[in-house]
Design a protein around this motif. Sequence first.
Motif, PDB file in Angstrom:
ATOM      1  N   THR A   1      -5.043  -6.631  -0.496  1.00 15.85           N
ATOM      2  CA  THR A   1      -3.666  -6.202  -0.735  1.00 15.85           C
ATOM      3  C   THR A   1      -2.959  -5.809   0.548  1.00 15.85           C
ATOM      4  O   THR A   1      -1.805  -5.419   0.510  1.00 15.85           O
ATOM      5  N   ASP A   2      -3.668  -5.919   1.663  1.00 12.03           N
ATOM      6  CA  ASP A   2      -3.033  -5.529   2.917  1.00 12.03           C
ATOM      7  C   ASP A   2      -2.144  -6.663   3.420  1.00 12.03           C
ATOM      8  O   ASP A   2      -2.642  -7.738   3.748  1.00 12.03           O
TER       9      ASP A   2
ATOM     10  N   CYS B   1      -8.708  -3.296  -0.592  1.00 12.39           N
ATOM     11  CA  CYS B   1      -8.226  -2.798   0.708  1.00 12.39           C
ATOM     12  C   CYS B   1      -7.922  -3.962   1.644  1.00 12.39           C
ATOM     13  O   CYS B   1      -7.071  -3.859   2.512  1.00 12.39           O
ATOM     14  N   TYR B   2      -8.646  -5.046   1.484  1.00 11.35           N
ATOM     15  CA  TYR B   2      -8.351  -6.231   2.306  1.00 11.35           C
ATOM     16  C   TYR B   2      -7.325  -7.134   1.635  1.00 11.35           C
ATOM     17  O   TYR B   2      -6.356  -7.561   2.239  1.00 11.35           O
TER      18      TYR B   2
ATOM     19  N   PRO C   1       0.833  -1.205   0.000  1.00 15.85           N
ATOM     20  CA  PRO C   1       0.000   0.000   0.000  1.00 15.85           C
ATOM     21  C   PRO C   1       0.865   1.251   0.000  1.00 15.85           C
ATOM     22  O   PRO C   1       2.022   1.222   0.404  1.00 15.85           O
TER      23      PRO C   1
ATOM     24  N   LYS D   1      -0.888  -7.133   6.110  1.00 11.64           N
ATOM     25  CA  LYS D   1      -1.144  -7.504   7.505  1.00 11.64           C
ATOM     26  C   LYS D   1      -2.455  -8.276   7.668  1.00 11.64           C
ATOM     27  O   LYS D   1      -2.776  -8.729   8.745  1.00 11.64           O
ATOM     28  N   MET D   2      -3.181  -8.392   6.594  1.00 13.15           N
ATOM     29  CA  MET D   2      -4.488  -9.054   6.679  1.00 13.15           C
ATOM     30  C   MET D   2      -4.304 -10.551   6.900  1.00 13.15           C
ATOM     31  O   MET D   2      -3.337 -11.137   6.447  1.00 13.15           O
TER      32      MET D   2
ATOM     33  N   VAL E   1      -3.750   3.658   6.604  1.00  9.60           N
ATOM     34  CA  VAL E   1      -4.484   2.406   6.826  1.00  9.60           C
ATOM     35  C   VAL E   1      -5.455   2.146   5.688  1.00  9.60           C
ATOM     36  O   VAL E   1      -5.990   3.061   5.079  1.00  9.60           O
ATOM     37  N   LEU E   2      -5.659   0.862   5.425  1.00  7.19           N
ATOM     38  CA  LEU E   2      -6.574   0.487   4.352  1.00  7.19           C
ATOM     39  C   LEU E   2      -7.945   0.136   4.894  1.00  7.19           C
ATOM     40  O   LEU E   2      -8.947   0.246   4.200  1.00  7.19           O
ATOM     41  N   HIS E   3      -7.962  -0.342   6.130  1.00 11.56           N
ATOM     42  CA  HIS E   3      -9.265  -0.688   6.717  1.00 11.56           C
ATOM     43  C   HIS E   3      -9.179  -0.668   8.234  1.00 11.56           C
ATOM     44  O   HIS E   3      -8.103  -0.853   8.800  1.00 11.56           O
TER      45      HIS E   3
END
Length: 732
Positions: free
Chosen positions: A323-324, A320-321, A6, A326-327, A10-12
């Motif tokens: 490509t994160d 957003c999920y 990213p 940390k997801m 934050v993405l989400h």
Amino acid sequence: MDKMQPSGGVLHTKSAMRRTWPNRIFAATYLIAIFALIFHHCRNIISTTDRTTRSVTITMLVADLVLAFMWTTRQAFRMSPIRRQVFPENLTVDSSEYPALDVFVCTADPYKEPPIGVVNTALSLMAYDYPTEKLSVYVSDDGGSQLTLFALIEAAEFAKHWLPYCKNNNLLDRSPEAYFTSLTNFGTVKHDQIKVMYERMKMRINNVVERRSIDGYVTDEEAHRTFAIWQSTPGFTPQNHPTIVQVVMESATEKDNGRQMPNLVYVSRDKNKSTPHNYKAGALNVLLRVSATMTNAPMVLTQDCDMFSNDPKTPLRALCYYTDPKMDPNLALVQFPQTFHGINKDDIYGAELRDIVFGNCYGMDGLLGPLYIGSGAFFRRKIFFGSPGSHIPSQPSDSHHHVASKSISSVEVMTMARHVAGCNFEAQSKWGSEIGFRYGSLVEDYNTGYRIQCQGWRSVFCNPVRPAFLGSSPTTLHDILTQSKRWSMGLLDVTVSKYNPLLFGVQSMNPLQAFCFGHYAFWPIWSIPYTTYSFLPQLALINSSPAIFPKVTDPWLFMYVFLFLGSYAQDLIEYVTYGSTAKRWWNNQRMWMMRSLSSFPFSIIEYIQERCGLSSFGYNVTSKVVDREQSERNEKCIFEFGVPSPLFVPITMAAIINLWALVHGMKQVVMGNESLEDVFMQMFLAGFGVLNCWPIYEAMVLRTDKGKMPLKTTLVSTSLAWVVYLGSSFAF
Ligand SMILES: O=c1ccn([C@@H]2O[C@H](COP(=O)(O)OP(=O)(O)O[C@H]3O[C@H](CO)[C@@H](O)[C@H](O)[C@H]3O)[C@@H](O)[C@H]2O)c(=O)[nH]1
Ligand SMILES: [Mn+2]
């Protein structure tokens, strides 16, 4: 697609809902009241000497135990609801890093699902704000209809104008129908030109559907060749025909012509009467394989043909999920809600499904994630091929890894695509049992979502302010009850299988999550308490039998009041705070009553018939065609009965019995034969029933329009109500 970085920010985010603790405390209190109620019943059963009172109390106990069971499973949704937010603006701006996206659109019958609707859905998805060379739309046509393919060919031509127009003007509504109907003033010259083009296309498509033939509409040689298969196959029917795969538009070729277009592919899988085709799940599995031979995108969106995109940025929200870094790597699915347009003001059929599509999904999101609801779901392709730890190739066979780099309309690719769409391709394979969309249930969405979560996959619920998708829902009572009956039969398939959530699920996943799935699985048994409460106290009142409930002066009455008001009030608050109105809530609770008296018991009966081999029901596709008069009544919030149907009989019987009980009770009280104190609760229930049944009385006696209750249904219901009364007069 997991490696993308990213751009920062934050993405989400997610946050627990404020209602969490109030919900938990209320559940604990309510549980005590439930135990008190059961104790009260048991004590009455033991202490009474009267046989009738004992049988009645035992029946009420059974009904209350079912209610208690359903209440318990429902609490799982209330223990840790969360809300999430996404920030697509923080995604990397370099779209070359985005994963490719394959969109699957299903349609099954050109006469129930008008091709112009399919076209609008497809166009709205093709117009996503997403790199066009990475976007492919695959349409599965289980109707095997030339009309649908014709419509898509027309759509591809129109898309060459529509897509640039959407992007240049940054439109939000990318379904042309939605765009042109929402605009009241005429725009620019370009706008008017496009509108003329759209109207022309719409007319051509609707004309061929009306004439049930494309004759005279296909003129050039190449198009004739495309449709030749219909003519050259003897005995071609929707249930019996060879595979048809047609690349309607190819991104690479269009690029060579200087246009940015996505791929559009028409697929109608091979079908014959002797091979089960597994309805929508079968169609989706064919698309999974066909798309693997062509584009094999790591991200897959499933979409019903009645649900168009309402926001071109939706795929970015899913990214957003995905490509994160940390997801949770086990994330399988980003589910968007199904939001419906065209619902009447007060939503008389409870069609917006606020509680299911919103409330329950928020609730499950705080556990392992929402269930898959059939449309508006972005999957990771690989999750269809095994559990999180396993490494199964995401292609039909390893040997076609090279294929994806070839032109999608090349002979090699097309041969392979037809091969994997064949009827026998799945024979003796794990398709439908361990890989792909799961078979064996009419609710393939619920079943697939549940089974992949059992394997360890997770999901998230993404509910942006502007609905990502808008779809149509049934507009007549008969259609909605039939749909619920189909869902209920599909749920029974899972309940009765070895994968029952409360037996298998609780061992494979977080038990609370298993309870959520279990709550759905047991929907059909709602029929037990609803039928009991709609008939038994009322019949007792009519027969002037001993009171069923405590007297008004009895302190035990408070427990009933608490249980009733507590549950209804909580339901109301939830419904309204999840974005609806009190009136819609009222109508929704009435629909639950109707479903529980009609769809659910019928689903149990039909399920048993099917299991005994007495008949087979299959998937009854909901009609998306509305007649004008019907639609006018629908807009005025008038119930549409119209067709004589057994589904209306139990609700009409309940309407008659409740009114009868109320009138009889009032008469007895006025004449002094009965004291109000004794029969208050029964009178209240009958009154509540009458209030709920109001539209039914209107439909039986007051209305003259075509949507009124058919005389046949009224007569059958009245006679049966009479029979039930006679039966009860012997019993009491
Ligand atoms: O043999 C079939 C039957 C249906 N469909 C498609 O399945 C979708 C849903 O059918 P519909 O008649 O609209 O059913 P609904 O009850 O409105 O659908 C809800 O329930 C289905 C079953 O649980 C889910 O798949 C849907 O996503 C969900 O919206 C439509 O696109 C159909 O074209 C097929 O492709 N093949
Ligand atoms: Mn639908």
